[in-house]
Design a protein around this motif. Structure first.
Motif, PDB file in Angstrom:
ATOM      1  N   ASN A 210       0.936  -1.159  -0.184  1.00 22.44           N
ATOM      2  CA  ASN A 210      -0.011   0.016   0.009  1.00 22.44           C
ATOM      3  C   ASN A 210       1.017   1.226  -0.090  1.00 22.44           C
ATOM      4  OD1 ASN A 210      -2.592  -1.228   0.165  1.00 22.44           O
ATOM      5  ND2 ASN A 210      -2.379  -1.542   2.106  1.00 22.44           N
ATOM      6  N   LEU A 211       0.434   2.152  -0.620  1.00 20.44           N
ATOM      7  CA  LEU A 211       0.978   3.524  -0.563  1.00 20.44           C
ATOM      8  C   LEU A 211       0.082   4.661   0.255  1.00 20.44           C
ATOM      9  CD1 LEU A 211       2.829   5.763  -1.512  1.00 20.44           C
ATOM     10  CD2 LEU A 211       1.431   6.020  -3.477  1.00 20.44           C
ATOM     11  N   ARG A 212       0.673   5.070   1.227  1.00 14.02           N
ATOM     12  CA  ARG A 212      -0.391   6.067   2.343  1.00 14.02           C
ATOM     13  C   ARG A 212       0.181   7.603   1.807  1.00 14.02           C
ATOM     14  NH1 ARG A 212       0.534   1.603   5.457  1.00 14.02           N
ATOM     15  NH2 ARG A 212      -1.353   0.630   6.174  1.00 14.02           N
ATOM     16  N   LEU A 213      -0.783   8.352   1.661  1.00 10.05           N
ATOM     17  CA  LEU A 213      -0.526   9.669   1.418  1.00 10.05           C
ATOM     18  C   LEU A 213      -1.224  10.521   2.091  1.00 10.05           C
ATOM     19  CD1 LEU A 213      -1.035   9.687  -2.868  1.00 10.05           C
ATOM     20  CD2 LEU A 213       1.188   9.473  -1.491  1.00 10.05           C
ATOM     21  N   GLN A 214      -0.809  11.836   2.662  1.00 10.08           N
ATOM     22  CA  GLN A 214      -1.635  12.618   3.447  1.00 10.08           C
ATOM     23  C   GLN A 214      -1.672  13.837   2.659  1.00 10.08           C
ATOM     24  OE1 GLN A 214       0.621  13.100   7.269  1.00 10.08           O
ATOM     25  NE2 GLN A 214       0.004  11.131   7.981  1.00 10.08           N
ATOM     26  N   LEU A 215      -2.835  14.457   2.655  1.00 12.20           N
ATOM     27  CA  LEU A 215      -3.058  15.696   1.910  1.00 12.20           C
ATOM     28  C   LEU A 215      -4.043  16.682   2.498  1.00 12.20           C
ATOM     29  CD1 LEU A 215      -6.408  15.173   0.133  1.00 12.20           C
ATOM     30  CD2 LEU A 215      -4.773  13.013  -0.495  1.00 12.20           C
ATOM     31  N   ARG A 216      -3.937  17.956   2.015  1.00  7.49           N
ATOM     32  CA  ARG A 216      -4.774  18.834   2.722  1.00  7.49           C
ATOM     33  C   ARG A 216      -5.965  19.055   1.426  1.00  7.49           C
ATOM     34  NH1 ARG A 216      -4.844  22.466   6.467  1.00  7.49           N
ATOM     35  NH2 ARG A 216      -2.645  22.164   7.146  1.00  7.49           N
ATOM     36  N   ARG A 217      -7.190  18.796   1.911  1.00  8.08           N
ATOM     37  CA  ARG A 217      -8.198  18.928   1.120  1.00  8.08           C
ATOM     38  C   ARG A 217      -8.536  20.452   0.879  1.00  8.08           C
ATOM     39  NH1 ARG A 217     -13.867  15.645   2.109  1.00  8.08           N
ATOM     40  NH2 ARG A 217     -14.971  16.306   0.052  1.00  8.08           N
ATOM     41  N   TYR A 218      -8.837  20.917  -0.293  1.00  9.95           N
ATOM     42  CA  TYR A 218      -9.244  22.125  -0.776  1.00  9.95           C
ATOM     43  C   TYR A 218     -10.449  22.028  -1.380  1.00  9.95           C
ATOM     44  CZ  TYR A 218      -4.351  23.642   0.030  1.00  9.95           C
ATOM     45  OH  TYR A 218      -3.068  23.855   0.620  1.00  9.95           O
ATOM     46  N   GLU A 219     -11.702  22.649  -0.844  1.00 11.79           N
ATOM     47  CA  GLU A 219     -12.852  22.410  -1.120  1.00 11.79           C
ATOM     48  C   GLU A 219     -12.987  22.954  -2.746  1.00 11.79           C
ATOM     49  OE1 GLU A 219     -16.837  21.416  -0.772  1.00 11.79           O
ATOM     50  OE2 GLU A 219     -15.180  21.316   0.883  1.00 11.79           O
ATOM     51  N   GLY A 220     -13.584  22.170  -3.543  1.00 13.63           N
ATOM     52  CA  GLY A 220     -13.585  22.347  -4.866  1.00 13.63           C
ATOM     53  C   GLY A 220     -12.292  21.917  -5.529  1.00 13.63           C
ATOM     54  N   GLY A 221     -11.263  21.705  -5.095  1.00 19.83           N
ATOM     55  CA  GLY A 221      -9.836  21.086  -5.541  1.00 19.83           C
ATOM     56  C   GLY A 221      -9.924  20.423  -6.697  1.00 19.83           C
ATOM     57  N   GLN A 222      -9.260  20.468  -7.669  1.00 19.48           N
ATOM     58  CA  GLN A 222      -9.403  19.508  -8.747  1.00 19.48           C
ATOM     59  C   GLN A 222      -8.810  18.159  -8.501  1.00 19.48           C
ATOM     60  OE1 GLN A 222      -7.581  22.416 -11.651  1.00 19.48           O
ATOM     61  NE2 GLN A 222      -9.519  22.413 -12.721  1.00 19.48           N
ATOM     62  N   VAL A 223      -7.876  18.150  -7.552  1.00 21.78           N
ATOM     63  CA  VAL A 223      -7.275  16.781  -7.324  1.00 21.78           C
ATOM     64  C   VAL A 223      -7.438  16.374  -5.760  1.00 21.78           C
ATOM     65  CG1 VAL A 223      -5.120  15.338  -6.940  1.00 21.78           C
ATOM     66  CG2 VAL A 223      -5.456  17.205  -8.908  1.00 21.78           C
ATOM     67  N   SER A 224      -7.324  17.411  -4.647  1.00 22.43           N
ATOM     68  CA  SER A 224      -7.305  16.901  -3.404  1.00 22.43           C
ATOM     69  C   SER A 224      -8.987  16.745  -3.099  1.00 22.43           C
ATOM     70  CB  SER A 224      -6.982  17.873  -2.533  1.00 22.43           C
ATOM     71  OG  SER A 224      -7.720  19.175  -2.612  1.00 22.43           O
ATOM     72  N   ASP A 225      -9.921  17.596  -3.441  1.00 22.16           N
ATOM     73  CA  ASP A 225     -11.228  17.317  -3.292  1.00 22.16           C
ATOM     74  C   ASP A 225     -11.649  16.177  -4.134  1.00 22.16           C
ATOM     75  OD1 ASP A 225     -13.638  18.244  -1.916  1.00 22.16           O
ATOM     76  OD2 ASP A 225     -14.414  19.024  -3.787  1.00 22.16           O
ATOM     77  N   ALA A 226     -11.481  15.848  -5.222  1.00 22.04           N
ATOM     78  CA  ALA A 226     -11.569  14.736  -6.208  1.00 22.04           C
ATOM     79  C   ALA A 226     -11.367  13.488  -5.453  1.00 22.04           C
ATOM     80  CB  ALA A 226     -11.149  15.120  -7.552  1.00 22.04           C
ATOM     81  N   LEU A 227     -10.035  13.482  -4.701  1.00 21.42           N
ATOM     82  CA  LEU A 227      -9.659  12.104  -4.091  1.00 21.42           C
ATOM     83  C   LEU A 227     -10.470  12.015  -3.131  1.00 21.42           C
ATOM     84  CD1 LEU A 227      -5.690  12.805  -4.457  1.00 21.42           C
ATOM     85  CD2 LEU A 227      -7.005  10.877  -5.366  1.00 21.42           C
ATOM     86  N   CYS A 228     -10.754  12.881  -2.328  1.00 26.19           N
ATOM     87  CA  CYS A 228     -11.539  12.487  -1.091  1.00 26.19           C
ATOM     88  C   CYS A 228     -12.911  12.287  -1.453  1.00 26.19           C
ATOM     89  CB  CYS A 228     -11.328  13.999  -0.041  1.00 26.19           C
ATOM     90  SG  CYS A 228      -9.798  14.418   0.511  1.00 26.19           S
ATOM     91  N   ARG A 229     -13.435  12.745  -2.645  1.00 23.19           N
ATOM     92  CA  ARG A 229     -14.724  12.328  -3.080  1.00 23.19           C
ATOM     93  C   ARG A 229     -14.868  11.097  -3.588  1.00 23.19           C
ATOM     94  NH1 ARG A 229     -18.312  16.523  -2.249  1.00 23.19           N
ATOM     95  NH2 ARG A 229     -17.622  18.786  -2.037  1.00 23.19           N
ATOM     96  N   ALA A 230     -13.866  10.702  -4.102  1.00 24.71           N
ATOM     97  CA  ALA A 230     -13.919   9.222  -4.872  1.00 24.71           C
ATOM     98  C   ALA A 230     -14.377   8.133  -4.211  1.00 24.71           C
ATOM     99  CB  ALA A 230     -12.557   9.224  -5.561  1.00 24.71           C
ATOM    100  N   GLU A 231     -14.935   7.288  -5.048  1.00 25.49           N
ATOM    101  CA  GLU A 231     -15.509   6.231  -4.185  1.00 25.49           C
ATOM    102  C   GLU A 231     -14.339   5.037  -3.799  1.00 25.49           C
ATOM    103  OE1 GLU A 231     -18.325   4.185  -6.669  1.00 25.49           O
ATOM    104  OE2 GLU A 231     -19.741   5.823  -6.562  1.00 25.49           O
ATOM    105  N   ILE A 232     -14.373   4.413  -2.925  1.00 29.94           N
ATOM    106  CA  ILE A 232     -13.460   3.451  -2.683  1.00 29.94           C
ATOM    107  C   ILE A 232     -13.330   2.385  -3.844  1.00 29.94           C
ATOM    108  CG2 ILE A 232     -12.737   1.543  -1.022  1.00 29.94           C
ATOM    109  CD1 ILE A 232     -12.371   4.291   0.235  1.00 29.94           C
ATOM    110  N   GLY A 233     -12.238   2.048  -4.467  1.00 31.45           N
ATOM    111  CA  GLY A 233     -11.874   1.230  -5.508  1.00 31.45           C
ATOM    112  C   GLY A 233     -11.793   1.849  -6.854  1.00 31.45           C
ATOM    113  N   SER A 234     -11.830   3.179  -6.649  1.00 29.45           N
ATOM    114  CA  SER A 234     -11.563   4.114  -7.627  1.00 29.45           C
ATOM    115  C   SER A 234     -10.315   4.152  -8.253  1.00 29.45           C
ATOM    116  CB  SER A 234     -12.108   5.595  -7.492  1.00 29.45           C
ATOM    117  OG  SER A 234     -13.544   5.775  -7.403  1.00 29.45           O
TER     118      SER A 234
END
Length: 317
Positions: free
Chosen positions: A148-172
């Motif tokens: 596994n690869l573990r990442l820590q990220l700051r979520r920016y509301e509406g962010g094109q990557v950070s917000d999308a990663l936090c909203r994506a379904e498990i398995g995406s």
């Protein structure tokens, strides 16, 4: 007005722009991320001559074969005259991974676990994308030993990557480029102790470095300090708690501010002179610049201060 010829289109550009800024202003689709030359996702092929100094600045971090082939980072390319470029195919070290878990470490910071067979060195980072166009850089917070690869990220509301990663379904599925960077553990007989100092999600690579140092340099005392702005709150994660239980490592959290003495400065004062210390400094660009100088003033050798910085989009905004 000067122009850029890109994929058979002629685009006007402004003297203050980088090539990437020009392409985005004209709504051209090109992979991009940090806009600081780190993620290497905005590569283009330069056709024809360009001033040597301009090419040198735009090719920092690229492989020798890429440099010889005229590849450049469009976010670092600022031509003084007309230019012809074209997009290039994705990098050969592009991989896919799947989201297997994620959790919120506080209101803004999330931990993301990706299933992958990739290997990396402690301290390295990956350029991550959800849509194959927008990329952001995140450091591995764990060793490459459990699939596994573990990442820590700051979520920016509406962010094109950070917000999308936090909203994506498990398995995406996500796209990875890397591993990248050389912010890795050094071995030097003159070093008697290790200081790991990180701001915000700059903690992530330090967690991996701490685990690696405990394995490779078990007799070397380690101090890990997680810094946070005085206007914010620190976050906690399982790995930080586990490290705090280890006998050969001291873990602390401290607030800091740009222009005044802070809790973090008090913690550093207690360490005494740093002349025998390898200092690993990770965090936002302003934090790294600020404490790179302060560590030197406390006796750390310039050759023993290793830095990894990233853009703080909150400050940038």
């Amino acid at each position: 007005m000067p122009s850029i010829r890109f994929n058979d289109q002629t685009l006007d550009y402004l003297p203050t722009e980088t090539v990437l800024q020009c392409l985005l202003r004209h709504r051209q689709q090109i992979p991009h991320g940090c806009q600081a030359g780190a993620c290497q996702s905005c590569r283009v092929k330069v056709n024809g001559p360009l001033a040597a100094q301009q090419m040198h600045l735009a090719q920092q971090g690229l492989r020798p074969d890429e440099q010889a082939d005229g590849i450049a980072l469009s976010c670092q390319l600022q031509p003084s005259e007309g230019l012809e470029i074209r997009g290039v195919s994705p990098k050969s070290d592009q991989h896919t991974a799947r989201i297997v878990a994620r959790s919120a470490l506080n209101e803004q910071v999330w931990e993301l676990t990706l299933g992958t067979r990739l290997r990396w060195q402690a301290g390295q980072y990956f350029s991550v994308s959800v849509n194959g166009v927008d990329y952001r850089c995140y450091s591995a917070s764990n060793l490459a030993d459990d699939g596994n690869l573990r990442l820590q990220l700051r979520r920016y509301e509406g962010g094109q990557v950070s917000d999308a990663l936090c909203r994506a379904e498990i398995g995406s599925e996500v796209t990875l480029q890397g591993p990248l960077g050389d912010f890795t553990l050094r071995s030097d007989a003159r070093i008697k102790r290790i200081l790991l100092l990180g701001h915000g999600t700059g903690l992530a690579p330090l967690l991996a470095l701490a685990q690696h140092a405990l394995q490779e340099l078990p007799a070397t005392p380690i101090t890990l300090i997680h810094a946070y702005r005085s206007t914010q709150q620190p976050y906690h994660c399982t790995m930080l708690e586990e490290l705090a239980k280890q006998a050969d490592i001291t873990v602390a959290s401290a607030s800091w501010a740009d222009s005044v003495a802070s809790e973090l400065d008090d913690v550093l004062d207690k360490l005494g002179a740093l002349s025998d210390t390898a200092c690993y400094l990770s965090g936002s660009t302003d934090f790294v610049r600020h404490y790179q100088r302060r560590l030197f003033m406390r006796g750390a050798s310039r050759s023993h201060i290793f830095c990894e910085s990233f853009l703080d989009f909150t400050q940038r905004a």
